[in-house]
Structures are given as C-alpha cells and as structure tokens.
Scaffold this active site. Structure first.
Site, PDB file in Angstrom:
ATOM      1  N   ASP A  81     -17.934 -55.750 -30.651  1.00  0.00           N
ATOM      2  CA  ASP A  81     -16.857 -56.020 -31.675  1.00  0.00           C
ATOM      3  C   ASP A  81     -16.419 -57.502 -31.501  1.00  0.00           C
ATOM      4  O   ASP A  81     -15.404 -57.825 -32.341  1.00  0.00           O
ATOM      5  CB  ASP A  81     -15.907 -54.988 -31.361  1.00  0.00           C
ATOM      6  CG  ASP A  81     -16.357 -53.818 -32.011  1.00  0.00           C
ATOM      7  OD1 ASP A  81     -17.249 -53.865 -32.705  1.00  0.00           O
ATOM      8  OD2 ASP A  81     -15.633 -52.809 -31.706  1.00  0.00           O
ATOM      9  N   LYS A 117      -8.571 -54.022 -34.743  1.00  0.00           N
ATOM     10  CA  LYS A 117      -9.700 -54.140 -35.640  1.00  0.00           C
ATOM     11  C   LYS A 117      -9.898 -52.706 -36.384  1.00  0.00           C
ATOM     12  O   LYS A 117      -9.883 -51.719 -35.489  1.00  0.00           O
ATOM     13  CB  LYS A 117     -11.005 -54.490 -34.995  1.00  0.00           C
ATOM     14  CG  LYS A 117     -12.311 -54.075 -35.858  1.00  0.00           C
ATOM     15  CD  LYS A 117     -13.516 -54.073 -35.016  1.00  0.00           C
ATOM     16  CE  LYS A 117     -13.539 -52.960 -33.988  1.00  0.00           C
ATOM     17  NZ  LYS A 117     -13.624 -51.893 -34.521  1.00  0.00           N
TER      18      LYS A 117
END
Length: 291
Positions: A139, A11
């Site tokens: 996240d 990410k």
C-alpha cells in the site's frame, strides 16, 4: 535545515475487487478505488546525522517495536539506494488504529519518503523512491501522493489522480486488530485461481459525490465476507452505521476491521459519529471527509 512535517492520512478502499491469485508470485491481484481521509497520523523529521524514530500518541502502543516500524524500514531502504542520503530523527504522532485496513503503517512509511525526498531534493517519482515504496509494502506506493486514484495488481500499478468530490463519511474501528494474512487465507484462493464476480466499474476523473456513489455502490469489497469470519464484530459495526440517518453506503475498508459509511452531508456524518460513540464508547470513531 528546520523541522519538516507532513500528514499520513488514512487510506480507504472505497472498492476492493480481488481478481485472483497470480500464478507467478502467488500474490493476490486486486483492483481498488482508493481515497484518503482527513484523519491522519503526523510525521516530523528533524534533519541530522543519525536515523532515529520516536512514536507517541493514542495508538502508539499497538504500533509495535520501533526497530521494525515501516518509517525506519523505508528510510533504511532509501538510504541504501541513494548515496549520501541525508537522514534525521523522525517523530510520529500515532492517531490511526493499527492492523485496521486503512494503511496506517503504509501511510506513515510514505510520509517518511515524502519528507526524505523533500530534504534531499528528490522527486517523488525518482526511481529509488518508487523502488523503496514498493519494497516497503503493497500500500505504500498509492500513499506516496495521497489522493483518490485506482490501485491495481499487488499495489504496484497506480492510476492517475481522479480529483473526486469530497465525501462526508464516518470511520469506525471496533478495536479488534485484523491481520491481512488470515483474511486472504479465509478467502481461500489457490495459486492461479481467479475469483468470479462482476468487473470493476470504470471511474472517470472529476466525478461529483452522486456520481462517485453511482460508481462504487454496485462494486464491492471481496475481503469483507472472509474478514467477517475472522472478526464477526465487523458486521456489528456495519449494521450500526447502516442504521444511522443519512447513510448512503457502508462498507469495510481493506482487510478490516475498519468500516466506513458515506453520508448525505457533513451534519449527518457528525450526528452519526456521535450516535455510534454513545452506542459503542470503546470503539474508534471519526467523522471525516474522503477525497
């Protein structure tokens, strides 16, 4: 049922604005344009009676104790929320650096939830899956469906898929693990305090590469300056990337220490990665694409 497999991609925070620190829970309120890289961990699930995890690969050592791995945490939490959840043995091929600002553990946990959802015929927006993602890590929700989108709040507000153009890029980690807590501590926000700075630019769906650069270039990562005080080598990595031909933008991802650079084309990204590897043979360097 046969072996199930999925990727757990890195990410990348193309932008990361810290709006302030929330008075209620003390969490930092963020606004971030998130994209995902082609480089990834790989997770397999062999359905069976017992929950288990094996971790192997070049970055398996720093991944920490198995029992505390986010893959198992996510699986246990989901099992507590879904009666009769089918489980099995996970095998995690760890290739992403740990404590690196690219959500490796969170992406692994999200991958585990995708595999368990597939095994149990659960939709990814099933309330138990969403609740587990939020409980496992800030996240994890944005990593459940790893495509470019805005992330807000403390990670719980996830925007729609943006379908942005693919961006040729290079990821560099200088081999220094950086925990998130010291970086936020160095930022120094008191509970209830807001951080001054320009608002995050609006992001429309379907932007081409030039338009994406036009949006993110005037934005920033508000954690970059405090992270430099924790790990000054981040500045060296950024300078090395900015010196490469074809570099259009270089910035830190998340709370570091991984940095990324966006290049004019794939050939320039490949050449830059080669040059960085020669200059710093001990660093983790990956040419990739972000989308």
């Amino acid at each position: 049922m046969s072996l199930l497999t999925t990727r757990a991609p890195a990410k990348i925070n193309l932008t990361l604005h810290v709006l302030g620190r929330r008075p209620g829970d003390g969490y930092h309120a963020l606004e971030s344009l998130v994209a995902f890289a082609e480089v990834a961990d790989t997770l397999e699930l062999l359905p069976g009676r017992d929950l288990a995890l094996e971790v192997f690969g070049p970055t398996a050592g720093p991944a920490g104790p198995l029992d505390d791995n986010l893959v198992l945490r996510a699986a246990r939490h989901l099992a507590a929320g879904v009666d009769g959840l089918r489980l099995g043995a996970f095998r995690l091929h760890k290739q992403l650096p740990v404590a690196a600002g690219i959500g490796g553990g969170s992406s692994d946990a999200a991958a585990a939830l995708r595999l368990l959802a597939e095994l149990n015929a659960l939709a990814l927006d099933h309330p138990a899956v969403i609740a587990t993602a939020r409980a496992t890590g800030a996240d994890v929700p944005v990593c459940l469906d790893p495509r470019a989108r805005m992330m807000r709040g403390a990670g719980e507000e996830i925007g729609p898929v943006l379908e942005l153009a693919r961006l040729p890029a290079v990821l560099v980690n200088p081999g220094v693990p950086v925990s998130t807590a010291p970086v936020f501590k160095a930022l120094g926000l008191a509970i209830g305090q807001r951080l001054d700075g320009a608002e995050h630019p609006g992001v429309a769906a379907g932007l081409d590469a030039d338009a994406v650069l036009g949006v993110i270039a005037p934005a920033r990562n508000d954690l970059e300056a405090p992270a430099l005080t924790v790990a000054p080598v981040i500045g060296e990595a950024l300078a090395l990337l900015r010196a490469q031909d074809g570099c259009r933008l270089a910035r830190m991802s998340g709370s570091g220490a991984t940095v990324f650079a966006i290049f004019s084309d794939t050939a320039a990204a490949q050449a830059a990665a080669g040059a960085v590897r020669v200059a710093q043979p001990g660093w983790w360097v990956e040419p990739t694409q972000l989308a």
